[in-house]
Design a protein around this motif. Structure first.
Motif, short mmCIF file in Angstrom:
data_model
loop_
_atom_site.label_atom_id
_atom_site.label_comp_id
_atom_site.label_asym_id
_atom_site.label_seq_id
_atom_site.Cartn_x
_atom_site.Cartn_y
_atom_site.Cartn_z
N ASP A 230 -47.00 38.51 -24.11
CA ASP A 230 -46.65 39.13 -22.83
C ASP A 230 -45.14 39.36 -22.72
N ARG A 231 -44.35 38.40 -23.16
CA ARG A 231 -42.89 38.55 -23.13
C ARG A 231 -42.44 39.67 -24.08
N PHE A 232 -43.09 39.78 -25.24
CA PHE A 232 -42.78 40.85 -26.19
C PHE A 232 -43.05 42.21 -25.54
N CYS A 233 -44.21 42.35 -24.91
CA CYS A 233 -44.56 43.62 -24.27
C CYS A 233 -43.60 43.94 -23.13
N ALA A 234 -43.21 42.92 -22.37
CA ALA A 234 -42.26 43.13 -21.28
C ALA A 234 -40.89 43.56 -21.80
N THR A 235 -40.54 43.08 -22.99
CA THR A 235 -39.25 43.43 -23.59
C THR A 235 -39.22 44.87 -24.08
N THR A 327 -35.95 37.29 -22.78
CA THR A 327 -36.38 36.73 -21.49
C THR A 327 -36.14 37.66 -20.32
N ASP A 328 -35.28 38.68 -20.50
CA ASP A 328 -34.92 39.52 -19.36
C ASP A 328 -35.73 40.82 -19.28
N GLY A 329 -36.76 40.96 -20.12
CA GLY A 329 -37.57 42.18 -20.09
C GLY A 329 -38.58 42.15 -18.96
N ASN A 330 -38.86 43.34 -18.41
CA ASN A 330 -39.85 43.41 -17.33
C ASN A 330 -40.52 44.78 -17.31
N HIS A 331 -40.75 45.34 -18.49
CA HIS A 331 -41.31 46.69 -18.57
C HIS A 331 -42.83 46.69 -18.42
N THR A 332 -43.35 47.63 -17.65
CA THR A 332 -44.79 47.82 -17.51
C THR A 332 -45.15 49.30 -17.47
#
Length: 585
Positions: A230-235, A327-332
């Motif tokens: 999930d963190r990878f995808c958000a990044t 840690t700072d990613g938040n893409h959707t």
């Protein structure tokens, strides 16, 4: 003086040479011979390679050992056919036990000549266990499939030189003694690189284009792995493409089969630049295509499922995603767009005929909470893959061997391990009857629900997009399995199941199905295990699949279809067939 000889036109040899260069290998010890002529002549005028000659192949292998030990870099040895390669064995044995990267390239006229009393044609198909970490064959190239095979096999041998501490490897390379050395520029070959958990620095994720994570069959994700993915995808604004065997139920789960399966319409999101591939064999037919694939698996094997493998990461999946995620990613954005597209496609879905797909559509949201779904190969798995499962429900299917022979037993074994958990199985008639003995096992509990979809033949062979579809009813004789197992008898399974202590239900149309489905899917454990037998028709099953794969048609496809239909009306089937044959001449 003008150079007379460049690279050979034998494509398999070109591939090996190109990959040696891509992997940084430039030292070669060549022994005299004819069969290795295309390789040696091709490299002798390439300034990349540094070549030494050794008449004695036994000495050549030991020379390579000394050179590899001294430099710490791989050394290639090349010889002709006959017994030349046998003389490599002592030196390769030394290299094996000292973990020295010596690559033996032996040349051959081909395995088809073995055993026919042809001179200088010895059998290298089986080699001693302790002279090579990997032994591959590089055949002549006739088409793109051969080219891809040669690339993967050559990469496999070259990468083995440094795998698990390193050691020797072997390439047995075909030749036809081509005398054409006119190729001035070496054609490109796709190199594959392996990275391990010990690498201080991993390659950068490309930022040009979409990134997807594709998950084949996989054990249920741990909390740590789910968080890392999930963190990878958000990044990287990535999504996780799943089917029901993928084991991932995180924030970025996308079941895209309904969109990617469309035959007459193409989504702008159906192509990615990079695919991160984890898991094993997938039953998902309809995938997003990608320019490049990175494979992540602790086994470090070269699994080139899509034909575009470029890197293999030999490490735990958690390690890979944790090292790349920020840690700072938040893409959707991509997830939202693809999810919206799936929902829009569902809204356009027509009323389907009574079929496996129709049942999946009307059962998926009624599945009991936290049950485990088991699906048969192949039509049941495909039918259910069009629809995302409710939260908390995981699915399993025997996609490893991809056979029909043990799905029911696999589900029963899982149900034995968790007698308080509900197990729902969806199986076609061939899969069920092939494995029906386990239905009578005395350990079967009241936590089992079996849905048998009985079309009387194994409908896969009669589906409109199957290679055997053109046979029509002729396929029922020996290709499909029409007429077996009671030929859709309404008593056979009923008597069998009830005599074994099952609660038996049946349906032959939508109304009858709607009358029994709520009972079949009741969330409470019942007194007995249940078996619901549903009778469907061949044409309905095929039509349902065709309709769901042709929900949308783009304007270009409409024009093409109109032209095709008009031509067919004017010329007829025989005229169309004649034109197709004429165009192939």
């Amino acid at each position: 003086m003008e150079q007379k000889f460049y690279y050979t036109n034998e494509r398999n040899v070109q591939i090996v040479i190109a990959l040696l260069k891509a992997h940084g290998i430039h030292r070669v010890i060549a022994s005299p011979g004819t069969t290795n002529m295309t390789f040696v002549v091709s490299i002798e005028n390439d300034p990349w390679f540094q070549i030494w000659s050794s008449v004695d192949e036994r000495s050549a292998a030991y020379l390579a050992c000394g050179m590899a030990a001294e430099t710490g870099e791989p050394v290639v040895i090349s010889c002709t056919g006959a017994t030349a390669s046998r003389n490599y064995m002592p030196g390769l044995t030394e290299a094996y036990y000292r973990k020295l990267p010596v690559l033996a390239i032996t040349s051959t006229r081909g395995n088809h000549k073995i055993g026919h009393l042809i001179d200088q044609q010895i059998d290298r198909r089986n080699i001693p266990n302790d002279i090579a970490m990997e032994s591959v064959t590089i055949p002549m190239v006739k088409d793109k499939e051969d080219e891809r095979f040669c690339e993967v096999e050559a990469n496999k041998a070259i990468l083995a030189l440094k795998l698990n501490g390193g050691g020797p490897a072997h390439i047995n390379m075909y030749t036809k003694y081509s005398q054409d050395f006119s190729v001035k520029e070496l054609p490109k070959a796709n190199a594959i690189f392996r990275h391990t958990v010990f690498d201080d620095k991993l390659p950068e994720i490309p930022h040009d284009g979409r990134i997807v994570v594709f998950v084949g069959a996989h054990a249920d994700f741990s909390e740590r792995l789910t968080t890392a993915v999930d963190r990878f995808c958000a990044t990287y604004d990535a999504v996780v493409l799943c089917d029901h065997t993928s084991g991932y139920r995180g924030k970025y789960e996308v079941h895209y089969q309904l969109v990617c399966g469309q035959k007459q319409w193409h989504s702008e999101y159906a192509h990615a630049n990079l695919c991160i591939h984890i898991g094993e064999v997938s039953g998902n037919q309809f995938n997003v295509s990608a320019a490049h694939t990175w494979r992540v698996s602790p086994d470090g094997k070269l699994r080139d499922t899509s034909g575009n493998l470029r890197r293999v990461f030999m490490m735990p999946e958690e390690e890979f995603f944790e090292r790349y995620a920020k840690t700072d990613g938040n893409h959707t954005e991509l997830f939202n767009a693809m999810t919206a597209e799936v929902e829009a496609m569902k809204e356009k879905m027509p009323e389907l005929p009574f079929s496996n797909i129709w049942m999946a559509q009307h059962m998926v949201d009624k599945l009991p909470k936290d049950c485990e779904l088991h699906l048969g190969i192949y039509h049941s798995l495909r039918s259910w893959n069009f629809f995302k499962l409710p939260e908390g429900i995981h699915a399993k299917c025997n996609v490893g061997g991809f056979g029909i022979d043990g799905g029911v037993s696999t589900m029963m074994g899982a149900s034995f391990a968790h007698p308080d958990k509900l197990f729902v199985g969806i199986f076609g008639d061939l899969a069920f009857f092939y494995d029906m003995n386990v239905v009578g096992n005395r350990h079967v509990g009241n936590n089992v629900r079996l849905l048998l979809i009985n079309n009387g033949r194994g409908n896969e062979f009669r589906n409109y997009n199957h290679p055997c579809y053109f046979l029509g009813e002729e396929a029922d004789r020996y290709i499909a399995a029409a007429g077996h197992y009671g030929n859709k008898s309404h008593r056979l399974v009923k008597d069998y199941a009830t005599d074994l202590g099952y609660e038996y239900l049946s349906a032959s149309n939508k109304d009858e199905f709607n009358m029994v489905v709520d009972r079949f899917l009741t969330p409470n454990l019942t007194e007995k295990p249940m078996l619901l037998e549903v009778f469907t028709e061949t044409d309905d099953e095929s039509d349902a699949l065709e309709q769901i794969l042709n929900i949308l048609v783009d304007s270009k496809q409409k024009i093409k279809r109109a032209i095709k239909n008009t031509a067919k009306e004017i010329l007829g089937d025989n005229g169309i067939s004649f034109i197709k044959k004429a165009m192939k001449r």
